[in-house]
Design a protein around this motif. Structure first.
Motif, PDB file in Angstrom:
ATOM      1  N   ILE A  33      -9.704  -3.182  -5.538  1.00  0.00           N
ATOM      2  CA  ILE A  33     -10.739  -3.715  -4.636  1.00  0.00           C
ATOM      3  C   ILE A  33     -10.182  -3.877  -3.214  1.00  0.00           C
ATOM      4  O   ILE A  33     -10.795  -3.488  -2.237  1.00  0.00           O
ATOM      5  CB  ILE A  33     -11.295  -5.061  -5.169  1.00  0.00           C
TER       6      ILE A  33
ATOM      7  N   ILE B 253     -11.318  -4.790   1.204  1.00  0.00           N
ATOM      8  CA  ILE B 253     -11.867  -6.118   0.960  1.00  0.00           C
ATOM      9  C   ILE B 253     -10.715  -7.136   0.845  1.00  0.00           C
ATOM     10  O   ILE B 253      -9.786  -6.925   0.065  1.00  0.00           O
ATOM     11  CB  ILE B 253     -12.747  -6.099  -0.308  1.00  0.00           C
TER      12      ILE B 253
ATOM     13  N   GLU C 113      -8.225 -10.291  -0.012  1.00  0.00           N
ATOM     14  CA  GLU C 113      -7.822 -10.786  -1.335  1.00  0.00           C
ATOM     15  C   GLU C 113      -8.752 -11.871  -1.874  1.00  0.00           C
ATOM     16  O   GLU C 113      -9.149 -11.845  -3.042  1.00  0.00           O
ATOM     17  CB  GLU C 113      -6.381 -11.308  -1.278  1.00  0.00           C
TER      18      GLU C 113
ATOM     19  N   TYR D 171     -14.988 -11.479  -6.401  1.00  0.00           N
ATOM     20  CA  TYR D 171     -15.721 -10.394  -7.069  1.00  0.00           C
ATOM     21  C   TYR D 171     -15.302 -10.289  -8.529  1.00  0.00           C
ATOM     22  O   TYR D 171     -16.131 -10.058  -9.408  1.00  0.00           O
ATOM     23  CB  TYR D 171     -15.480  -9.057  -6.365  1.00  0.00           C
ATOM     24  N   LEU D 172     -14.006 -10.438  -8.776  1.00  0.00           N
ATOM     25  CA  LEU D 172     -13.532 -10.313 -10.157  1.00  0.00           C
ATOM     26  C   LEU D 172     -14.008 -11.485 -11.013  1.00  0.00           C
ATOM     27  O   LEU D 172     -14.343 -11.313 -12.180  1.00  0.00           O
ATOM     28  CB  LEU D 172     -12.006 -10.197 -10.187  1.00  0.00           C
TER      29      LEU D 172
ATOM     30  N   SER E 247     -17.572 -10.787 -11.715  1.00  0.00           N
ATOM     31  CA  SER E 247     -17.700  -9.758 -12.750  1.00  0.00           C
ATOM     32  C   SER E 247     -17.409 -10.345 -14.139  1.00  0.00           C
ATOM     33  O   SER E 247     -18.028  -9.959 -15.124  1.00  0.00           O
ATOM     34  CB  SER E 247     -16.774  -8.594 -12.400  1.00  0.00           C
TER      35      SER E 247
ATOM     36  N   ASP F 283     -22.834 -10.327  -8.105  1.00  0.00           N
ATOM     37  CA  ASP F 283     -23.606  -9.197  -7.614  1.00  0.00           C
ATOM     38  C   ASP F 283     -24.880  -9.087  -8.428  1.00  0.00           C
ATOM     39  O   ASP F 283     -24.842  -8.989  -9.644  1.00  0.00           O
ATOM     40  CB  ASP F 283     -22.717  -7.959  -7.746  1.00  0.00           C
TER      41      ASP F 283
END
Lengths: 426, 255
Positions: free
Chosen positions: A380, A385, A387, A393-394, A397, A423
C-alpha cells in the motif's frame, strides 16, 4: 486454592446504599423484587481465576470498587446531552441519562417505560416472572441497582419498520444500571440500535433480555463508547422460540473495563442466532466478550464472528462456548474469533470451546491472532499512501466482512464515520 | 540540460543485505531519462533485491553505497515518499487486500500523490474517466474495479492490475519485477502495449525478466546481466537473445 468467597463478604462492609431504589415511591411488589435480587446477589460466588469465563478479567477488584461508589440514578439538568439528537425523523429515539428516562420521541404502543413518572403496574408481571434466565451475579447486580426500565414488546404479526434508537448516557462518578427488555411476539419483527455512552468514571451495570416468539425476527445493533476510566459490565440473554431469528452486531471501543456476557438459548426448532462483535480497545483498556450459545432444539443454527483490533497496551478477552445438547439433531454452528494486534504491547486471550453431545451436528470453530501484515503494508505504501493511512486501510479491510453484513444504512454510515478508511465501494 | 539533470537513477557501489545475508555487492547502475533497461540473471543473483531496495522495503538493509533518484538520496525517504516522487515498483507477486476495493485504493494512491504536489483531490468524474479508459486499454473488466485489490485475481489479472496502477500513477521510473512471469502470449502483448504506451522522453523503465520474449516487444536500450549481486555484463537486445540460447553458464565461467 479455589476461591469460593461469596459476594456477601464484600457487600457487608461496603458503602453501597440501595435506599434510593427501595424507597416508598415504588410499589410493594417492586420492592419485593429488589429485595429478592439482593438476597440472591449476595449468595453468588465471586468469580476467580479458576473460572474459565473470568480468568482474564479482574472482576473481584472491580466488585470492590463498585461497592464503594454511590448509586446515583438521577438526572442533573446541567449535564443533559443535547436534546437535538432526540429528533430523528426516521427513528424512534429514547434517551436515558444516568439510568433514568428523560426524553423520547412520541412513543408507539409497543414501547413502554418503567420510571417514577410512568405507569408502573404494567410491569408487575414482568418483574414477577423470572425474566433473568441466566441468573448470574451480573443480572442480579443490575436488578439491585437499576431504577428505570425500557420494555419493547410487539403485538403478534407486527412488523415494525421504524428503527428504535436507545441512547444510554451517563455523566457521573457513580453506578448506573440501564435495563432493556425486548419481547418480539409471534410473526413480528423489530430493529433496534442501542448506543451506550459515558463521559466520566461511571460504573455501568447493563442488562438486556431478548425473548423471541415463534417466527419472529430481531435485528439488534449496539455501540459501546466509553470514557477511558469507565467500567462497563454488560449481560444479555436471548431466548428463542421456533423459527425465530436474531441478528446482532455490537462494537465495543473498550473502557477501563468493558465486558459483555451473552447467553443465547435456541429453544425452538429452526431458530437462528447470528452474533457479530467488534472490539477495538486502545490505551490500557480491557475489552472482553464472554459468550455461550446453547442449541436445545432440532435444526438450530448459530453464527458467531468476533473480531478484535487491539492498540497500545490494551487487553482483549474472548471466551466462547457452543453447546449442543443430547437428543438435538441437525445443529449447524460456527464460531470464529480473529484478532489484529496493532501494537507490540497489546494482548489477547482467546478461548473458543465446543461442547457437543450429539453426532448429527455440523460445527466448527477457529481463532487467530496476528499483527499487521508487513508485506501488505509495504504494498500500500509503495503506491504513495502514508504508513498511518495504510495501516487504517488494513484495519478497515480486517473488519470489512462484519460491516458488510449490516443491513441498516444508518448504522453502516455511523460506523464508516468512526473508521474513515472503511471502504464502502466493495 | 546538464548530464546530472538527465539522470533518473544513479546507483553507486551499492551493497545490500537481508536477513543477515549479503545479496548485492557493490552494484553500479545509471538510468537516464527515456531509457529502458532490462535486468536478467540467474535466480538469487539479486534482481528482486535491487527492486525492493530502491522501493524502500524495510527488510533490505543498505550496508554501503548510495541510490540517487532524480538527484535525491533515497536512503532517508519513506516508501510512500519515493512513490510520490515518481518511483513505481511492479510487484513480482502482487499482494491481495480483501475488503479494500481496487477503485478506492487507486483513488487514495492518486490523491496521496496529488497532496504531495499540493494539488487538490482528483474529481470523481475525472478519476472514473481515467480509470475506465485505462482498464479498457488493458482489457480489464469493469467488475475488477469494485473487487478487493487483487482478491481472487488470476496470475495474469494481477499483473495487468499492476500495469493499470502504473499507468494511473504515471511514474518517472517504473521497475517491473518479472511482470511477464505467468502470462500467456495474449496477456503479455497487452502488458507490453501498456508499458510501451507509458514510455516517454521523461520517464524510464527497468524490466526484470528471465525471458527475451517480453524484451522483443519492449526493445530495451540496455540489457544487464546480474550475478552474485552485481552487473557482470551489459549489452543490448542481442545479448538477451544470446542468453536465451546459451543460458548463463558461459558468462559466469568467463568471469
Amino acid at each position: 486454592m479455589v476461591n469460593s468467597k461469596k459476594i456477601k463478604s464484600l457487600f457487608d462492609n461496603s458503602k453501597l446504599d440501595l435506599n434510593l431504589s427501595l424507597s416508598s415511591e415504588y410499589p410493594v411488589w417492586f420492592q419485593d423484587f429488589k429485595q429478592k435480587s439482593l438476597d440472591r446477589f449476595k449468595e453468588h460466588n465471586i468469580p476467580s481465576v479458576t473460572d474459565n469465563e473470568w480468568k482474564y478479567t479482574k472482576i473481584d477488584s472491580l466488585l470492590e470498587l463498585l461497592f464503594n461508589r454511590e448509586v446515583l440514578n438521577r438526572i442533573d439538568p446541567k449535564e443533559l446531552p443535547d436534546k437535538n439528537i432526540v429528533s430523528d425523523k426516521d427513528a424512534i429515539c429514547i434517551h436515558f441519562h444516568n439510568g433514568q428516562y428523560f426524553a423520547s420521541s412520541d412513543l408507539p404502543n409497543h414501547i413502554k417505560i418503567f420510571s417514577k413518572t410512568h405507569d408502573k403496574d404494567i410491569f408487575k408481571n414482568l418483574f414477577k416472572s423470572d425474566i433473568n434466565p441466566q441468573r448470574s451475579f451480573l443480572s442480579d447486580m443490575n436488578s439491585i441497582i437499576f431504577s428505570d426500565t425500557l420494555l419493547i414488546k410487539t403485538l403478534q404479526n407486527q412488523k415494525v419498520d421504524t428503527e428504535i434508537h436507545i441512547i444510554n448516557h451517563s455523566h457521573y462518578d457513580s453506578i448506573i444500571a440501564p435495563r432493556v427488555h425486548i419481547h418480539v411476539a409471534e410473526n413480528s419483527s423489530l430493529k433496534i440500535f442501542e448506543h451506550v455512552k459515558s463521559s466520566t468514571q461511571s460504573v455501568i451495570s447493563h442488562l438486556m433480555t431478548i425473548f423471541c416468539e415463534a417466527d419472529s425476527n430481531l435485528e439488534f445493533y449496539k455501540l459501546i463508547e466509553q470514557q477511558k476510566d469507565t467500567h462497563f459490565l454488560s449481560t444479555q440473554t436471548a431466548q428463542m422460540a421456533e423459527n425465530s431469528k436474531v441478528n446482532c452486531f455490537s462494537w465495543d471501543f473498550g473502557a477501563k473495563t468493558s465486558t459483555t456476557n451473552t447467553l443465547a438459548e435456541l429453544d425452538g426448532k429452526k431458530s437462528e442466532f447470528h452474533y457479530s462483535a467488534l472490539f477495538t480497545p486502545s490505551h490500557d483498556h480491557h475489552s472482553g466478550n464472554q459468550l455461550r450459545v446453547e442449541h436445545n432444539a432440532n435444526k438450530t443454527k448459530s453464527r458467531i464472528k468476533i473480531r478484535g483490533v487491539l492498540n497500545d497496551q490494551s487487553k482483549g478477552v474472548f471466551f466462547g462456548k457452543i453447546k449442543v445438547n443430547e437428543d438435538v439433531l441437525g445443529t449447524s454452528a460456527f464460531m470464529e474469533n480473529k484478532n489484529l494486534l496493532i501494537s507490540d504491547d497489546a494482548t489477547i486471550s482467546t478461548q473458543p470451546i465446543l461442547e457437543i453431545y450429539n453426532d448429527d451436528t455440523e460445527c466448527s470453530h477457529s481463532a487467530t491472532s496476528g499483527s499487521i501484515d508487513e508485506e501488505k503494508l509495504f504494498y500500500i505504501q509503495s503506491r504513495g499512501i502514508p504508513e498511518i493511512a495504510a495501516k487504517q486501510y488494513l484495519i478497515g479491510s480486517f473488519i470489512k466482512e462484519l460491516i458488510n453484513e449490516i443491513t441498516s444504512i444508518k448504522i453502516k454510515t455511523l460506523l464508516q464515520n468512526n473508521f474513515q478508511y472503511i471502504d464502502n465501494q466493495s | 540540460m546538464s548530464i546530472e539533470d538527465k539522470i533518473i537513477l544513479k546507483i553507486r557501489d551499492l551493497s545490500v543485505s537481508t536477513d543477515g545475508n549479503q545479496i548485492l555487492n557493490g552494484l553500479n547502475l545509471t538510468v537516464k531519462k527515456g531509457e529502458t533497461h532490462a535486468i536478467m540473471g540467474p535466480n538469487g543473483s539479486g534482481k528482486s533485491t535491487l527492486a525492493k531496495t530502491v522501493a524502500g522495503h524495510p527488510d533490505y538493509l543498505i550496508t554501503s553505497g548510495k541510490i540517487k533518484f532524480l538527484n535525491k538520496d533515497l536512503s532517508s525517504m519513506s516508501v510512500n515518499e519515493r512513490s510520490n516522487l515518481g518511483l513505481f515498483l511492479g510487484f513480482q507477486y502482487p499482494i491481495e487486500i480483501p475488503g479494500l476495493s481496487n477503485t478506492a485504493f487507486l483513488k487514495a494512491a492518486i490523491n496521496a500523490q496529488r497532496k504531495f504536489y499540493d494539488l487538490e483531490d482528483i474529481s470523481a468524474h475525472d478519476f472514473l474517466l481515467q480509470l475506465k479508459s485505462t482498464a479498457d486499454q488493458l482489457g480489464l473488466d469493469q467488475s475488477f474495479l469494485s473487487r478487493g485489490v487483487n482478491e481472487g485475481f488470476s496470475g495474469g489479472e494481477k499483473k495487468r492490475n499492476e500495469i493499470m496502477q502504473m499507468l494511473m500513477l504515471n511514474p518517472k521510473l517504473s521497475i517491473l519485477d518479472e511482470t511477464d512471469s505467468g502470462l500467456d502470449i495474449d496477456s503479455m502483448k497487452v502488458v507490453a502495449r501498456g508499458v510501451n504506451s507509458s514510455r516517454s522522453e521523461d520517464s524510464s523503465t527497468i524490466i526484470i525478466t528471465h525471458y527475451e520474449r517480453l524484451l522483443n516487444y519492449l526493445v530495451p536500450d540496455y540489457v544487464h546481466v546480474f550475478f552474485d549481486g552485481k552487473i557482470i555484463k551489459t549489452g543490448n537486445l542481442e545479448l538477451a537473445n544470446e542468453l536465451e540460447k546459451k543460458g548463463y553458464e558461459w558468462l559466469i565461467q568467463k568471469k
